[in-house]
Design a protein around this motif. Structure first.
Motif, mmCIF file in Angstrom:
data_model
loop_
_atom_site.group_PDB
_atom_site.id
_atom_site.type_symbol
_atom_site.label_atom_id
_atom_site.label_comp_id
_atom_site.label_asym_id
_atom_site.label_seq_id
_atom_site.Cartn_x
_atom_site.Cartn_y
_atom_site.Cartn_z
ATOM 1 N N LYS A 1 42.546 74.299 42.528
ATOM 2 C CA LYS A 1 42.422 74.378 41.065
ATOM 3 C C LYS A 1 41.385 73.367 40.578
ATOM 4 C CE LYS A 1 45.281 72.285 38.267
ATOM 5 N NZ LYS A 1 46.543 71.887 37.624
ATOM 6 N N MET B 1 39.044 82.797 35.473
ATOM 7 C CA MET B 1 40.155 83.645 35.958
ATOM 8 C C MET B 1 41.020 82.874 36.956
ATOM 9 S SD MET B 1 38.299 87.317 36.612
ATOM 10 C CE MET B 1 39.351 87.708 37.988
ATOM 11 N N VAL B 2 40.356 82.160 37.889
ATOM 12 C CA VAL B 2 41.087 81.423 38.937
ATOM 13 C C VAL B 2 41.916 80.304 38.299
ATOM 14 C CG1 VAL B 2 40.800 79.919 40.966
ATOM 15 C CG2 VAL B 2 39.385 81.981 40.727
ATOM 16 N N ARG C 1 44.899 81.666 36.474
ATOM 17 C CA ARG C 1 45.988 82.047 37.389
ATOM 18 C C ARG C 1 46.785 80.814 37.812
ATOM 19 N NH1 ARG C 1 42.786 84.943 41.473
ATOM 20 N NH2 ARG C 1 42.024 86.517 40.068
ATOM 21 N N HIS C 2 46.070 79.732 38.162
ATOM 22 C CA HIS C 2 46.741 78.497 38.580
ATOM 23 C C HIS C 2 47.657 77.976 37.483
ATOM 24 C CE1 HIS C 2 45.197 77.205 42.477
ATOM 25 N NE2 HIS C 2 44.009 77.679 42.140
ATOM 26 N N LEU D 1 48.877 79.417 34.814
ATOM 27 C CA LEU D 1 49.986 80.283 34.403
ATOM 28 C C LEU D 1 51.121 80.238 35.424
ATOM 29 C CD1 LEU D 1 47.970 83.215 32.850
ATOM 30 C CD2 LEU D 1 49.452 81.611 31.645
ATOM 31 N N ASN D 2 50.776 79.951 36.687
ATOM 32 C CA ASN D 2 51.821 79.790 37.706
ATOM 33 C C ASN D 2 52.526 78.458 37.571
ATOM 34 O OD1 ASN D 2 51.741 82.147 39.098
ATOM 35 N ND2 ASN D 2 50.111 81.489 40.492
#
Ligand SMILES: Cc1cc2nc3c(=O)[nH]c(=O)nc-3n(C[C@H](O)[C@H](O)[C@H](O)COP(=O)(O)OP(=O)(O)OC[C@H]3O[C@@H](n4cnc5c(N)ncnc54)[C@H](O)[C@@H]3O)c2cc1C
Length: 383
Positions: free
Chosen positions: A316, A373-374, A377-378, A380-381
């Motif tokens: 990240k 985008m990457v 994703r990090h 939101l997890n």
């Protein structure tokens, strides 16, 4: 002053790189760029100084230093030449890292040692004409025929192709598998029969670094040239891309620093309306913003490099650093060129070259959109 808390070894390698960049790279960079010529002599000297294998252990011909040392070297070289820094990034951070991470002892001896010592360069071949950001959609495939892999397909934009001794090539080995599954990495020597290296792309950025199309027409390599696990090549390539993102951030910070140094010098020398332009608030505010942005970017960069060195997951942070540093560099080039007025557009003042080169930073090794985008994703997890 050691305000970044660097060790003695890190300060020493930084000083060595600064001297090389100021005394050698700075002298030839404009001419090489104008002739679109590869900096062969500078690459050779980088090999002699151990810059082509900084993080490779000494037993495999490298310098055995940490990632922060690598970053410090890249930053210094990029203060003058984005092309040379990117050649080293494609070779070391992207090309040799998969060999180091997943190579067998025999593969390391045969392919890593000569490239770490500078006898040859590595190239990292993932992108294809139809798939860049969506790199899981590659079509180049390899089929096992007896004791050999037979490779067919096309690659695009592969940096160092013309001068590489070895290619790390992503191939589909399970064509039934969907998306990024079923991809493997094969080690392909540059002189393999059936491998054609096309003409380098004529591009706006990094004119001294060659990125070429490749064609694989029944290229045969021994079965033992599979790197890492069969069908598990994509996660390995992505780990290397994370390291590459930190290295390309060093290129961005080094370039921004180079532009800042040129702009500040110019602003003290250029006189308008009876005083140096730096005495106008409009200019000194720009310089203040530039200095602050570079400081923030460098703090992120050194933090990410230290995370790698301490074995902390850094995917990240690598992506955040890449996104911020590359966009920061584009902003700095714009401000620097504005400070230099009409001369900023002229070859001799160099900032026009930085301005052209900087744009590549927001495209290669994960575009700004893909980075968002990457990171999205990090987070939101996580939350
Ligand atoms: C000079 C240079 C050197 C390179 N060197 C190498 C190398 O050595 N090895 C290698 O393998 N590759 C290399 N590349 C390829 C590079 O990694 C790709 O160019 C990059 O990943 C982008 O792919 P693309 O150019 O196909 O753009 P595309 O993927 O076609 O994207 C086009 C645009 O659409 C946007 N986009 C795409 N998908 C989405 C989405 N889902 N949501 C929002 N926006 C989206 C992108 O951000 C971009 O703005 C190099 C490229 C260049 C220009």
């Amino acid at each position: 002053m050691n305000k970044y808390f660097l060790t003695e070894d890190q300060l020493a390698v930084q000083e060595m790189a600064r001297k090389f960049a100021d005394e050698v790279v700075a002298k030839t960079v404009t001419d090489l760029d104008q002739r679109h010529a590869f900096p062969a002599d500078e690459v050779r000297q980088c090999g002699e100084m151990g810059f082509l294998g900084i993080c490779v252990p000494e037993e495999y011909g490298g310098s055995g230093l940490d990632h922060l040392s690598d970053i410090l070297v890249m930053e210094q070289i990029a203060r003058h030449s984005s092309s040379l820094a990117s050649i080293i990034d494609a070779h070391a951070s992207l090309g040799s890292t998969p060999l180091l991470m997943a190579g067998t002892e025999e593969q390391k001896r045969k392919y890593l040692v000569p490239t770490a010592t500078g006898e040859g360069l590595c190239a990292f071949a993932l992108t294809e004409p139809q798939s860049g950001s969506d790199s899981g959609q590659i079509l180049t495939k390899a089929v096992l025929d007896g004791d050999e892999w037979v490779i067919n397909g096309n690659k695009a934009f592969i940096t160092n192709s013309t001068y590489a001794s070895v290619f790390l090539v992503a191939v589909k080995t399970d064509t039934e598998a969907k998306g990024s599954r079923g991809i493997s990495i094969l080690i392909v020597p540059a002189d393999a029969k059936g491998l054609t290296i096309g003409k380098p792309e004529e591009k706006m950025s990094n004119r001294s670094s060659y990125s070429c199309p490749l064609t694989f027409d029944d290229v045969r390599v021994p079965k033992e040239n599979l790197l890492g696990e069969l069908n598990r090549g994509f996660p390995l390539f992505m780990k290397c891309v994370d390291e590459g993102r930190v290295a390309i951030s060093a290129v961005a910070v080094g370039m921004a620093q180079g532009v800042f140094e040129r702009a500040i010098k110019y602003s003290k020398e250029r006189v308008t309306f009876g005083k140096p332009i730096c005495e106008n608030q409009a200019i000194s505010f720009k310089l203040a913003e530039m200095a602050t942005e570079i400081e923030v970017a460098r703090a992120m960069l050194y933090h990410a490099a230290r995370m790698i060195d301490q074995g902390i997951p850094f995917s990240k942070e690598a992506t955040m650093t890449k996104m911020f540093c590359s966009e920061m560099c584009v902003r700095i080039c714009d401000m620097g060129l504005q400070i230099m007025g009409g001369y900023g557009l002229c070859n001799d003042y160099e900032v026009e070259r930085f301005y052209r080169d900087a744009k590549l930073l927001t495209i290669g090794e994960g575009t700004s959109e893909i980075c968002r985008m990457v990171i999205g994703r990090h987070i939101l997890n996580e939350y």
